[in-house]
Design an enzyme around this catalytic site. Structure first.
Site, PDB file in Angstrom:
ATOM      1  N   ASP A 177      -3.642  -0.625  12.333  1.00 52.68           N
ATOM      2  CA  ASP A 177      -4.505  -1.735  11.918  1.00 52.68           C
ATOM      3  C   ASP A 177      -3.735  -3.002  12.273  1.00 52.68           C
ATOM      4  O   ASP A 177      -2.793  -3.377  11.570  1.00 52.68           O
ATOM      5  CB  ASP A 177      -4.830  -1.676  10.427  1.00 52.68           C
ATOM      6  N   LYS A 218     -15.917  -1.078   3.616  1.00 46.45           N
ATOM      7  CA  LYS A 218     -15.288  -1.442   2.343  1.00 46.45           C
ATOM      8  C   LYS A 218     -16.397  -1.947   1.428  1.00 46.45           C
ATOM      9  O   LYS A 218     -16.928  -3.043   1.650  1.00 46.45           O
ATOM     10  CB  LYS A 218     -14.278  -2.564   2.569  1.00 46.45           C
ATOM     11  N   GLU A 236      -7.517  -0.793  14.859  1.00 44.01           N
ATOM     12  CA  GLU A 236      -8.424  -1.610  14.048  1.00 44.01           C
ATOM     13  C   GLU A 236      -8.117  -3.098  14.271  1.00 44.01           C
ATOM     14  O   GLU A 236      -6.943  -3.475  14.339  1.00 44.01           O
ATOM     15  CB  GLU A 236      -8.197  -1.214  12.588  1.00 44.01           C
ATOM     16  N   SER A 246      -6.083  -3.438  -0.275  1.00 42.71           N
ATOM     17  CA  SER A 246      -4.645  -3.428  -0.591  1.00 42.71           C
ATOM     18  C   SER A 246      -4.400  -3.571  -2.100  1.00 42.71           C
ATOM     19  O   SER A 246      -3.397  -3.102  -2.611  1.00 42.71           O
ATOM     20  CB  SER A 246      -3.918  -4.507   0.195  1.00 42.71           C
ATOM     21  N   GLU A 266       0.824  -1.212   0.000  1.00 39.21           N
ATOM     22  CA  GLU A 266       0.000   0.000   0.000  1.00 39.21           C
ATOM     23  C   GLU A 266       0.856   1.260   0.000  1.00 39.21           C
ATOM     24  O   GLU A 266       0.358   2.351   0.280  1.00 39.21           O
ATOM     25  CB  GLU A 266      -0.966  -0.015   1.175  1.00 39.21           C
TER      26      GLU A 266
HETATM   27  P1  PGA Z   1      -6.877  -5.813   2.665  1.00 40.83           P
HETATM   28  O1  PGA Z   1      -6.340  -4.980   3.897  1.00 40.83           O
HETATM   29  O2  PGA Z   1      -7.421  -4.895   1.652  1.00 40.83           O
HETATM   30  O3  PGA Z   1      -5.653  -6.583   2.204  1.00 40.83           O
HETATM   31  O4  PGA Z   1      -7.918  -6.770   3.207  1.00 40.83           O
HETATM   32  C1  PGA Z   1      -6.810  -3.726   4.254  1.00 40.83           C
HETATM   33  C2  PGA Z   1      -7.204  -3.695   5.711  1.00 40.83           C
HETATM   34  O5  PGA Z   1      -7.075  -4.706   6.418  1.00 40.83           O
HETATM   35  O6  PGA Z   1      -7.690  -2.672   6.197  1.00 40.83           O
HETATM   36 ZN    ZN Z   2      -8.020  -3.854   8.304  1.00 42.57          ZN
END
Ligand code: PGA
Ligand code: ZN
Length: 426
Positions: A241, A336, A284, A366, A205
């Site tokens: 997180d 999300k 988180e 990610s 990221e």
């Molecule tokens: P991910 O991680 O998009 O790989 O699930 C992002 C997060 O955990 O906030």
């Molecule tokens: Zn997360």
């Protein structure tokens, strides 16, 4: 009807990890069009909607030909002729068409890209920016960003166990100033780590890929970097997180870097020590998605003082948010859109969180693309916070830069959520 859906086209494009993903274009009768793209997670919650991948040997099984075919056949057939302004009906149609609890038939990657493309086309048909269309005339604020400085966990070869070490520019007066603060901290951290010989490129990221010898060293380095950049802790604070489901299960937390296995209670004590030692304002997924007792104990101990976010723990689902409210297992939700598969379901999750006084953080994944819809979603729904990853790599910067454009377009009317965007105003 001018806003009737005339055509839907899905295609395979490539995400920021060089993996295939689904993009959808929606064309309306009046000539307006909109585009949506599915992002992809790497540290996914087990209760998330399913991202449909083809399997087999081609592209490590990650191709999305089936999901794209679903868009161009069944989904297009079901939605053509519908009104793009009726987002909830269009999303209800997608949900009914899929007919499984986790969108495993059509694929949540197919449904979320379609759902966002419809909203974007509808906004364009109204001559509105997406944030403006989504706001439905309600007041909006530019979100307080959570920006990653060091990447770890599944995004950095598990070099450190904790997934994201982030900063939140709580003392900025505008989004523009917030990014200046983050830029200064990001570069101070990079220079400081390089001078120590502990910087190894960037993680998935965009955060620095660190070479620390303990998880706590990352916290020490981040705290020092904020100071080196010239900021006080009431200007730039720390968020974590933990993404604990990645290293914890059944009440056992195995930290590779620290070479230690913790019980839920021992892990709680360690996290509480960190919260008391470093300027942390948000944590988180401190415990694994199966560890309600851990989440409850942590929230009970610090939930009056800091934000406790459920990501894998809540996966943007209304029923899980309601359960967390009852259990007092956290006080904020990560939103999300692809975890649940449609914009309307994401909105319902947001509304449930808001009703119960939970903090709300719209989040990227990610695996991302140049798509900027989440910058508009966070602003238009006035969630108060946005998490997109770090301050490098264009799929991340595209979102931060879009927020700057939105702020500029609002002129004197723009409001930056700042510290008030946090669950607990400091
Ligand atoms: P991910 O991680 O998009 O790989 O699930 C992002 C997060 O955990 O906030
Ligand atoms: Zn997360």
């Amino acid at each position: 009807m001018k806003t009737q859906i005339k055509h839907i086209h899905g295609r395979r494009i490539w995400d920021s990890r060089g993996r295939p993903t689904v993009e959808v274009d929606v064309l309306l009768q009046d000539g307006s069009s909109g585009r949506g793209v599915a992002p992809a997670g790497a540290s996914r919650g087990s209760r998330e909607a399913l991202e449909l991948r083809d399997g087999g040997s081609l592209l490590n099984g990650l191709d999305v030909a089936q999901a794209v075919t679903h868009v161009n056949s069944e989904i297009a057939q079901a939605l053509i002729g519908r009104d793009a302004l009726a987002q909830e009906q269009a999303d209800a149609c997608l949900i009914a068409l899929d007919s499984t609890p986790l969108k495993s038939r059509l694929g949540a990657n197919a449904t979320i890209a379609t759902s966002v493309a419809i909203a974007q086309a509808a906004a364009n048909s109204q001559g509105q920016a997406l944030w403006q269309y989504l706001s439905q005339g309600q007041p909006v604020r530019l979100p307080l960003p959570q920006i990653q400085i060091f990447g770890g966990g599944a995004h950095a070869g598990r070099r450190v166990d904790i997934q994201d070490f982030l900063v939140m520019p709580i003392g900025a007066q505008s989004f523009d100033e917030a990014l200046v603060m983050v830029a200064n901290v990001y570069h101070a951290a990079g220079q400081w780590m390089a001078s120590l010989g502990k910087r190894h490129g960037v993680a998935d990221e965009g955060g620095w890929w660190p070479d620390f010898s303990s998880n706590e060293e990352a916290l020490q380095t981040l705290t020092r970097s904020i100071e080196l950049a010239g900021y006080r802790h009431d200007q730039v604070a720390i968020a974590l997180d933990v993404a604990a489901s990645e290293f914890g299960q059944s009440g056992r937390y195995t930290l590779g870097l620290d070479q230690h296995v913790y019980s839920t209670d021992e892990w709680l004590q360690e996290l509480l020590r960190w919260v008391n030692t470093y300027p942390i304002v948000s944590v988180e997924d401190p415990f694994a998605e199966d560890d309600t007792a851990g989440m409850q104990a942590f929230t009970h101990a610090v939930g009056q003082k800091i934000q406790v976010i459920g990501d894998d723990y809540l996966v943007t689902r209304v029923d899980l948010i309601e359960a967390a409210v009852r259990d007092k297992a956290c006080n904020a939700v990560l939103l999300k859109p692809n975890q649940v598969g449609t914009l309307s379901e994401t909105r319902q999750a947001m509304q449930t969180a808001r009703q119960h006084g939970f903090g709300m953080v719209v989040s990227a994944r990610s695996g991302e693309t140049e798509d900027t819809a989440i910058a508009h979603i966070a602003t238009g729904w006035d969630t108060g916070q946005l998490k997109v990853g770090s301050f490098a790599r264009s799929e991340r910067m595209a979102k931060w830069n879009e927020c700057l454009r939105i702020e500029e377009s609002l002129g004197n009317n723009s409001v930056y959520a700042g510290k008030h965007g946090l669950k607990l105003a400091l």
